[in-house]
Design a protein around this motif. Structure first.
Motif, PDB file in Angstrom:
ATOM      1  N   HIS A  60       1.483   6.647   0.819  1.00  0.00           N
ATOM      2  CA  HIS A  60       2.350   7.782   1.156  1.00  0.00           C
ATOM      3  C   HIS A  60       3.699   7.729   0.432  1.00  0.00           C
ATOM      4  N   THR A  64      -3.286   5.727  -3.269  1.00  0.00           N
ATOM      5  CA  THR A  64      -4.433   6.613  -3.157  1.00  0.00           C
ATOM      6  C   THR A  64      -4.199   7.829  -4.039  1.00  0.00           C
ATOM      7  N   LYS A 100      -3.590  11.806  -1.603  1.00  0.00           N
ATOM      8  CA  LYS A 100      -2.475  12.363  -0.814  1.00  0.00           C
ATOM      9  C   LYS A 100      -1.575  13.158  -1.772  1.00  0.00           C
ATOM     10  N   ASP A 147       0.868  -1.179   0.000  1.00  0.00           N
ATOM     11  CA  ASP A 147       0.000   0.000   0.000  1.00  0.00           C
ATOM     12  C   ASP A 147       0.902   1.225   0.000  1.00  0.00           C
TER      13      ASP A 147
HETATM   14  C1  PLP Z   1      -1.447   3.885   4.278  1.00  0.00           C
HETATM   15  C2  PLP Z   1      -2.824   4.344   3.885  1.00  0.00           C
HETATM   16  N1  PLP Z   1      -3.556   3.540   3.108  1.00  0.00           N
HETATM   17  C3  PLP Z   1      -4.797   3.903   2.717  1.00  0.00           C
HETATM   18  C4  PLP Z   1      -5.353   5.086   3.126  1.00  0.00           C
HETATM   19  C5  PLP Z   1      -6.749   5.439   2.709  1.00  0.00           C
HETATM   20  O1  PLP Z   1      -6.707   6.299   1.623  1.00  0.00           O
HETATM   21  P1  PLP Z   1      -7.918   7.279   1.327  1.00  0.00           P
HETATM   22  O2  PLP Z   1      -7.763   8.448   2.222  1.00  0.00           O
HETATM   23  O3  PLP Z   1      -7.749   7.615  -0.136  1.00  0.00           O
HETATM   24  O4  PLP Z   1      -9.172   6.533   1.582  1.00  0.00           O
HETATM   25  C6  PLP Z   1      -4.612   5.956   3.921  1.00  0.00           C
HETATM   26  C7  PLP Z   1      -5.211   7.246   4.349  1.00  0.00           C
HETATM   27  O5  PLP Z   1      -5.188   7.661   5.447  1.00  0.00           O
HETATM   28  C8  PLP Z   1      -3.317   5.567   4.325  1.00  0.00           C
HETATM   29  O6  PLP Z   1      -2.599   6.351   5.123  1.00  0.00           O
END
Ligand code: PLP
Length: 390
Positions: free
Chosen positions: A195, A223, A226, A192
């Protein structure tokens, strides 16, 4: 009756010091809370692209499978090209992506190995899946290897899941080692990179940061909300993964597609990142912040990413409140988002910050500490000794 029950539960949350509430973000406040690391949410070219996208209407009017693609496929092609993968699929948020991908791919008879500090959306994806889940200690490759060695024979498929950059600590997952273990045990590595995208590896993400190439056993999630500055999430990898998700991933199938103007803005944001300047600007700012935060005793090691955890434990919320009074917006992060005893102010920096902003933040925290929080001791900075003894 139900109202009274909820009231009592809210009182318990308050008495545990864990009450959350929503506040207005004032104009002209010095903002260290945003994940808009490249400030693309306000970039003039992105705004123009969004305006242009409004020609398709404000909403997408339905799920992709029922109402079709508007400009979504163009964004997916852009992401796949950017991430150098066969294909990409866009979801309505990063949260929906993690929940939808993990629950679709990881099944009964499979084993998920998940980093202890993975994001809540990964945790929820694991909970929704029917797979067994084992948690390995944060970035602890040896612990992960031991867990796999002890368990792999019992399962059909193995999945190692990790944040690329950890959202509350700003540290980077040891992807090189994780990939080695994944290869050795024929596991799928899900990263994931919420960031890491736009930040590391010339903006391409954590995989590129380690000079690793996308491969059949790597699935990258990200995402658009961000560093990309918009809204939405994506998964990318081999063709068959995307094909399978289109057919089985419930948060993709049963949710309305992203609004087309947002899609248009995101395509432009990727183009800007590809030019490279804005990512270099961010890296330059991270170096400046490292110097200042280190000099002031708030960090020990240089950061690679724009996320800085200033661990103030039980003083966190008081410091955050005082900072807001001083026109500095930083969020205090508590349990359950971070473990008890590691409460922190999450300072996230971006390309708009100046050296003076970092200095002001340090100055105000010291000021608050000395004038409001340190009346019972002669040591002016007991906080720092605690920080360093972690
Ligand atoms: C590591 C991580 N994955 C996924 C997400 C979720 O993303 P989104 O804000 O686009 O729903 C976040 C958001 O806080 C995140 O920090």
């Amino acid at each position: 009756m139900f109202r009274e029950k909820l009231k009592r539960e809210i009182e318990i949350i308050k008495s545990n010091g864990l009450y959350r509430f929503l506040r207005e973000k004032r104009d002209n406040i010095l903002d260290f809370s945003s994940n808009d690391y490249l400030c693309l949410s306000k970039h003039p070219e992105v705004i123009e692209a969004v305006k242009e996208g409004l020609k398709y209407g404000v909403g997408s009017t339905g799920s992709r499978l029922t109402s079709g693609n508007i400009n979504h496929q163009r964004l997916e092609e852009k992401i796949a090209e950017f991430k150098e993968t066969e294909r990409a699929l866009v979801y309505s948020s990063g949260y929906a992506t993690n929940v939808g991908v993990i629950s679709a791919l990881c099944k009964k008879g499979d084993l998920i190995l998940s980093d202890k500090l993975n994001h809540a959306s990964i945790i929820d994806g694991c909970r929704l899946s029917k797979a067994d889940v084992l948690i390995y200690n944060h970035c602890d490759v040896e612990h992960l290897a031991n867990l796999i060695e002890e368990n792999w024979k019992k399962y059909n498929n193995l999945f190692i899941i990790t944040d690329g950059v950890f959202s509350m600590d700003g540290d980077v997952a040891p992807l090189r080692d994780l990939k080695k273990i994944a290869d050795e045990f024929n596991a799928i590595l899900i990263i994931d990179d919420a960031h890491g995208t736009g930040v590391l590896g010339d903006g391409k993400g954590t995989l590129k940061h380690f000079n690793l190439k996308p491969s059949d056993n790597i699935i990258q999630i990200g995402t658009l909300s961000k560093a990309i500055g918009g809204l939405g999430g994506f998964v990318c990898g081999i063709d068959e993964v995307v094909e399978y998700l289109i057919n089985t991933s419930r948060s993709f199938i049963y949710s309305t597609a992203l609004p087309p103007h947002v899609v248009e803005g995101c395509i432009k944001a990727f183009e800007i990142i590809e030019r490279g300047d804005v990512v270099k600007e961010l890296q330059k700012n991270i170096k400046i912040a490292n110097g200042i935060f280190k000099k002031n005793g708030f960090i020990k090691e240089n950061n690679l990413t724009p996320i800085y955890p200033f661990i103030f434990k039980e003083k966190t919320m008081l410091i955050a409140e005082h900072l807001i009074k001083n026109n500095i917006f930083c969020v205090g992060i508590r349990y359950p988002t971070v473990p008890k005893g590691l409460e922190r102010i999450r300072v996230s920096i971006n390309v708009s910050h100046k050296k003076e902003d970092f200095e002001l933040l340090c100055e105000k925290i010291k000021d608050i500490y000395q004038n409001h929080l340190n009346q019972t001791t002669n040591n002016p900075y007991p906080l720092y000794s605690r920080l360093f003894s972690q």
